[in-house]
Design an enzyme around this catalytic site. Structure first.
Site, PDB file in Angstrom:
ATOM      1  N   TYR A 169       4.308  40.763  31.983  1.00 18.84           N
ATOM      2  CA  TYR A 169       5.688  40.408  31.651  1.00 18.84           C
ATOM      3  C   TYR A 169       6.650  40.994  32.683  1.00 18.84           C
ATOM      4  O   TYR A 169       7.572  40.302  33.163  1.00 18.84           O
ATOM      5  CB  TYR A 169       6.045  40.904  30.247  1.00 18.84           C
ATOM      6  CG  TYR A 169       7.468  40.577  29.860  1.00 18.84           C
ATOM      7  CD1 TYR A 169       7.858  39.260  29.631  1.00 18.84           C
ATOM      8  CD2 TYR A 169       8.430  41.584  29.745  1.00 18.84           C
ATOM      9  CE1 TYR A 169       9.171  38.944  29.294  1.00 18.84           C
ATOM     10  CE2 TYR A 169       9.733  41.281  29.407  1.00 18.84           C
ATOM     11  CZ  TYR A 169      10.102  39.961  29.177  1.00 18.84           C
ATOM     12  OH  TYR A 169      11.399  39.663  28.852  1.00 18.84           O
ATOM     13  N   LYS A 173       9.314  39.043  35.249  1.00 14.60           N
ATOM     14  CA  LYS A 173      10.760  39.281  35.295  1.00 14.60           C
ATOM     15  C   LYS A 173      11.188  39.851  36.647  1.00 14.60           C
ATOM     16  O   LYS A 173      12.319  39.615  37.087  1.00 14.60           O
ATOM     17  CB  LYS A 173      11.182  40.196  34.139  1.00 14.60           C
ATOM     18  CG  LYS A 173      11.118  39.511  32.778  1.00 14.60           C
ATOM     19  CD  LYS A 173      11.991  38.248  32.748  1.00 14.60           C
ATOM     20  CE  LYS A 173      12.013  37.581  31.388  1.00 14.60           C
ATOM     21  NZ  LYS A 173      12.868  36.375  31.357  1.00 14.60           N
TER      22      LYS A 173
END
Length: 269
Positions: A169, A173
């Site tokens: 994740y 990002k």
């Protein structure tokens, strides 16, 4: 000073991905309150229709007479074929999109490197990175042709600081942050605005999805601290969109008052 003390949002057309819940849904309602037209995009059509109804009610309550058109489109941003057909699905009277909010994204699991499944890796990159890039490419071409537009990407504190159990994740990002910065530099000779909003801890269904539906595990994330809620982040998105055309909010990093970084917070409340 009211968030909607100008007419800059009235009659503008805003496309929001991941609009069926959480930050996307709250953002839709707030743009509707400001008199914008909406194109709401998400995989789940039933909750998307509910959000559209809430947005329509917010527009009606505003008392405005311009704007307020709302369209819903069922679409998975991770599916390249669906993304390629997006422009054809937008109603003709809403084809001139003014603001793109790339909100669709998620985290799945807290597994550490060596234990992460290929399925989780592929799914997070397909939605959070490739989907965002694919949608953006469609509208960059549109915005360049018209000489105006605003792209607002939803980043995260995870795009500023990596943490254990979030390697994939965080990588997605970080990619969003790098992509957004490069895009802003590429478009410096245009009137297209590029913004990244980077929230910290926000209590939505995000953690429930991350913990694979385990609500009790998700609830523990927020124990002892007052997190942001979807409406807090929506206000920042809409505020950035409502700045004068010559003003670009490049990055907006927003945290709960008792959170200082991705891994540092005070839980004494």
């Amino acid at each position: 000073m009211s968030l909607f003390n100008t007419s800059r949002l009235v009659g503008k057309t805003v496309l929001i991905t991941g609009a069926s819940a959480g930050i996307g849904a709250a953002t839709a309602v707030l743009f509707a309150k400001g008199g914008s037209n909406l194109i709401l995009v998400a995989r789940r059509i039933h909750p998307l229709k509910i959000v559209a109804e809430e947005a329509a009610a917010a527009y009606k309550a505003s008392g405005l007479t311009e704007g307020g058109k709302i369209a819903t489109i069922q679409l998975d941003v991770a599916d390249k074929a669906q993304v390629a057909s997006l422009l054809d699905k937008i109603p003709q009277d809403l084809r001139n999109v003014d603001v793109l909010v790339n909100n669709a994204g998620f985290a799945h699991g807290v597994d550490k490197v060596g234990s992460i499944t290929d399925a989780d890796i592929d799914a997070m990159f397909a939605t959070n990175v490739v989907g965002l890039i694919s949608i953006t490419q469609l509208f960059v071409r549109e915005f360049k042709a018209r000489g105006a537009g605003h792209i607002i990407n939803l980043g995260s504190v995870a795009g500023r600081e990596a943490y254990p159990g979030g390697s994939i994740y965080c990588a997605t990002k970080h990619a969003v942050r790098a992509f957004t910065e490069a895009l802003r530099k590429e478009l410096v000779d245009t009137k297209i605005r590029i913004t990244e909003v980077q929230p910290g801890m926000v209590e939505t269904e995000f953690s429930v999805i991350r913990f694979r539906g385990d609500k009790s595990a998700a609830d523990k994330v927020y124990e002892g601290i007052q997190p942001l809620v979807a409406e807090d982040v929506a206000e920042e998105i809409v505020w950035a969109a409502a700045r004068p055309p010559h003003v670009n909010i490049a990055e907006l990093f927003v945290l709960p008052v008792n959170q200082a970084s991705a891994t540092l917070e005070y839980r004494g409340n």
